[in-house]
Write a protein that holds these residues in place. Structure first.
Motif, PDB file in Angstrom:
ATOM      1  N   ARG A 160      -5.952  -0.540   6.098  1.00  0.00           N
ATOM      2  CA  ARG A 160      -7.074  -0.367   5.547  1.00  0.00           C
ATOM      3  C   ARG A 160      -7.747  -1.373   4.732  1.00  0.00           C
ATOM      4  O   ARG A 160      -8.699  -1.874   4.632  1.00  0.00           O
ATOM      5  CB  ARG A 160      -7.341   1.166   4.904  1.00  0.00           C
ATOM      6  CG  ARG A 160      -8.804   1.355   4.773  1.00  0.00           C
ATOM      7  CD  ARG A 160      -9.065   2.902   4.403  1.00  0.00           C
ATOM      8  NE  ARG A 160      -8.045   3.887   4.876  1.00  0.00           N
ATOM      9  CZ  ARG A 160      -7.405   5.051   4.302  1.00  0.00           C
ATOM     10  NH1 ARG A 160      -7.515   4.973   3.067  1.00  0.00           N
ATOM     11  NH2 ARG A 160      -6.724   5.898   4.846  1.00  0.00           N
ATOM     12  N   HIS A 161      -6.924  -1.674   3.423  1.00  0.00           N
ATOM     13  CA  HIS A 161      -7.293  -2.491   2.416  1.00  0.00           C
ATOM     14  C   HIS A 161      -6.706  -3.842   2.618  1.00  0.00           C
ATOM     15  O   HIS A 161      -7.078  -4.712   1.860  1.00  0.00           O
ATOM     16  CB  HIS A 161      -6.592  -1.937   1.145  1.00  0.00           C
ATOM     17  CG  HIS A 161      -7.498  -0.543   0.878  1.00  0.00           C
ATOM     18  ND1 HIS A 161      -8.377  -0.582   0.502  1.00  0.00           N
ATOM     19  CD2 HIS A 161      -6.399   0.636   1.018  1.00  0.00           C
ATOM     20  CE1 HIS A 161      -8.759   0.709   0.240  1.00  0.00           C
ATOM     21  NE2 HIS A 161      -7.521   1.493   0.490  1.00  0.00           N
ATOM     22  N   LYS A 162      -5.931  -4.518   3.496  1.00  0.00           N
ATOM     23  CA  LYS A 162      -5.477  -5.744   3.877  1.00  0.00           C
ATOM     24  C   LYS A 162      -5.128  -6.408   2.584  1.00  0.00           C
ATOM     25  O   LYS A 162      -5.577  -7.544   2.289  1.00  0.00           O
ATOM     26  CB  LYS A 162      -6.409  -6.294   4.518  1.00  0.00           C
ATOM     27  CG  LYS A 162      -6.800  -5.771   6.008  1.00  0.00           C
ATOM     28  CD  LYS A 162      -5.810  -6.082   6.785  1.00  0.00           C
ATOM     29  CE  LYS A 162      -6.290  -5.753   8.424  1.00  0.00           C
ATOM     30  NZ  LYS A 162      -5.374  -5.365   9.083  1.00  0.00           N
ATOM     31  N   THR A 163      -4.334  -5.704   1.678  1.00  0.00           N
ATOM     32  CA  THR A 163      -4.059  -6.583   0.572  1.00  0.00           C
ATOM     33  C   THR A 163      -2.503  -6.756   0.549  1.00  0.00           C
ATOM     34  O   THR A 163      -1.687  -6.477   1.273  1.00  0.00           O
ATOM     35  CB  THR A 163      -4.605  -5.652  -0.835  1.00  0.00           C
ATOM     36  OG1 THR A 163      -3.968  -6.286  -2.094  1.00  0.00           O
ATOM     37  CG2 THR A 163      -3.431  -4.437  -0.774  1.00  0.00           C
ATOM     38  N   THR A 164      -2.021  -7.742  -0.525  1.00  0.00           N
ATOM     39  CA  THR A 164      -0.679  -8.124  -0.352  1.00  0.00           C
ATOM     40  C   THR A 164       0.140  -7.078  -1.322  1.00  0.00           C
ATOM     41  O   THR A 164      -0.263  -6.600  -2.282  1.00  0.00           O
ATOM     42  CB  THR A 164      -0.356  -9.505  -1.035  1.00  0.00           C
ATOM     43  OG1 THR A 164      -1.197 -10.340  -0.640  1.00  0.00           O
ATOM     44  CG2 THR A 164       0.939  -9.836  -1.332  1.00  0.00           C
ATOM     45  N   VAL A 165       1.238  -6.673  -0.521  1.00  0.00           N
ATOM     46  CA  VAL A 165       2.023  -5.527  -1.053  1.00  0.00           C
ATOM     47  C   VAL A 165       3.490  -6.170  -1.561  1.00  0.00           C
ATOM     48  O   VAL A 165       3.967  -6.723  -0.482  1.00  0.00           O
ATOM     49  CB  VAL A 165       2.065  -4.440  -0.259  1.00  0.00           C
ATOM     50  CG1 VAL A 165       2.932  -3.317  -0.950  1.00  0.00           C
ATOM     51  CG2 VAL A 165       0.656  -3.918  -0.284  1.00  0.00           C
ATOM     52  N   LEU A 166       4.217  -6.219  -2.570  1.00  0.00           N
ATOM     53  CA  LEU A 166       5.512  -6.343  -2.616  1.00  0.00           C
ATOM     54  C   LEU A 166       6.334  -4.989  -2.586  1.00  0.00           C
ATOM     55  O   LEU A 166       6.307  -4.093  -3.555  1.00  0.00           O
ATOM     56  CB  LEU A 166       5.732  -7.032  -4.066  1.00  0.00           C
ATOM     57  CG  LEU A 166       7.259  -7.279  -4.540  1.00  0.00           C
ATOM     58  CD1 LEU A 166       7.784  -8.326  -3.370  1.00  0.00           C
ATOM     59  CD2 LEU A 166       7.390  -7.710  -5.663  1.00  0.00           C
ATOM     60  N   PHE A 167       7.126  -4.750  -1.390  1.00  0.00           N
ATOM     61  CA  PHE A 167       7.723  -3.605  -1.001  1.00  0.00           C
ATOM     62  C   PHE A 167       9.205  -4.013  -1.339  1.00  0.00           C
ATOM     63  O   PHE A 167       9.875  -4.332  -0.560  1.00  0.00           O
ATOM     64  CB  PHE A 167       7.258  -3.261   0.394  1.00  0.00           C
ATOM     65  CG  PHE A 167       7.695  -1.953   0.744  1.00  0.00           C
ATOM     66  CD1 PHE A 167       6.831  -0.797   0.582  1.00  0.00           C
ATOM     67  CD2 PHE A 167       8.954  -1.568   1.365  1.00  0.00           C
ATOM     68  CE1 PHE A 167       7.396   0.420   0.998  1.00  0.00           C
ATOM     69  CE2 PHE A 167       9.422  -0.440   1.671  1.00  0.00           C
ATOM     70  CZ  PHE A 167       8.630   0.718   1.499  1.00  0.00           C
ATOM     71  N   ILE A 168       9.804  -3.061  -2.061  1.00  0.00           N
ATOM     72  CA  ILE A 168      11.125  -3.346  -2.476  1.00  0.00           C
ATOM     73  C   ILE A 168      11.914  -1.978  -1.865  1.00  0.00           C
ATOM     74  O   ILE A 168      11.573  -1.018  -2.172  1.00  0.00           O
ATOM     75  CB  ILE A 168      11.430  -3.470  -4.171  1.00  0.00           C
ATOM     76  CG1 ILE A 168      10.637  -4.564  -4.627  1.00  0.00           C
ATOM     77  CG2 ILE A 168      12.745  -3.553  -4.400  1.00  0.00           C
ATOM     78  CD1 ILE A 168      10.643  -4.532  -6.094  1.00  0.00           C
ATOM     79  N   GLY A 222       7.741  -4.931   6.734  1.00  0.00           N
ATOM     80  CA  GLY A 222       7.501  -6.191   6.251  1.00  0.00           C
ATOM     81  C   GLY A 222       6.836  -7.208   7.144  1.00  0.00           C
ATOM     82  O   GLY A 222       7.267  -7.124   8.365  1.00  0.00           O
ATOM     83  N   ASP A 223       6.333  -8.097   6.482  1.00  0.00           N
ATOM     84  CA  ASP A 223       5.867  -9.510   7.375  1.00  0.00           C
ATOM     85  C   ASP A 223       6.814 -10.469   7.205  1.00  0.00           C
ATOM     86  O   ASP A 223       6.908 -11.386   7.805  1.00  0.00           O
ATOM     87  CB  ASP A 223       4.377  -9.860   6.971  1.00  0.00           C
ATOM     88  CG  ASP A 223       3.581  -8.699   7.358  1.00  0.00           C
ATOM     89  OD1 ASP A 223       3.526  -8.463   8.479  1.00  0.00           O
ATOM     90  OD2 ASP A 223       2.314  -8.395   6.593  1.00  0.00           O
ATOM     91  N   ARG A 224       7.251 -10.331   5.853  1.00  0.00           N
ATOM     92  CA  ARG A 224       8.425 -11.298   5.243  1.00  0.00           C
ATOM     93  C   ARG A 224       9.440 -10.467   4.820  1.00  0.00           C
ATOM     94  O   ARG A 224       8.995  -9.631   3.750  1.00  0.00           O
ATOM     95  CB  ARG A 224       8.025 -12.580   4.583  1.00  0.00           C
ATOM     96  CG  ARG A 224       8.964 -13.388   4.189  1.00  0.00           C
ATOM     97  CD  ARG A 224       8.010 -14.588   3.544  1.00  0.00           C
ATOM     98  NE  ARG A 224       7.675 -14.145   2.174  1.00  0.00           N
ATOM     99  CZ  ARG A 224       7.081 -14.718   1.329  1.00  0.00           C
ATOM    100  NH1 ARG A 224       7.061 -16.257   1.585  1.00  0.00           N
ATOM    101  NH2 ARG A 224       6.803 -14.343   0.019  1.00  0.00           N
TER     102      ARG A 224
END
Length: 87
Positions: A19-27, A38-40
């Motif tokens: 919905r928001h298309k923002t960058t997220v750092l997911f640990i 993840g995308d990366r």
């Protein structure tokens, strides 16, 4: 989290991200979760943390499929596991 709650949270997270298309750092410490969300994926060593492996995932988001059904993600998991576990 138990597996049901983890799956629900992953779906909720992907819905918000979509919905928001923002960058997220997911640990996470879960290789499967990293590959599904993840995308990366950046795999770090123990302290002092250095980048051991970095993989770009070419998967449309949001992905609701499970890892065992995805040959491309199983192949990437083997690469990450080899770097992480020394397998």
């Amino acid at each position: 989290l138990d597996s049901v709650t983890r799956s629900q949270m992953r779906s909720f997270f992907l819905e918000i991200w979509h919905r928001h298309k923002t960058t997220v750092l997911f640990i996470t410490h879960d290789l499967d979760e990293a590959l599904l969300v993840g995308d990366r994926v950046v795999l770090l060593s123990r302290l002092p943390a250095n980048i051991v492996e970095e993989i770009t995932i070419e998967t449309p988001r949001p992905s609701q499929e499970e890892l065992p059904e995805r040959e491309d993600l199983r192949r990437l998991r083997k690469i990450l596991a080899k770097s992480f576990y020394g397998l």
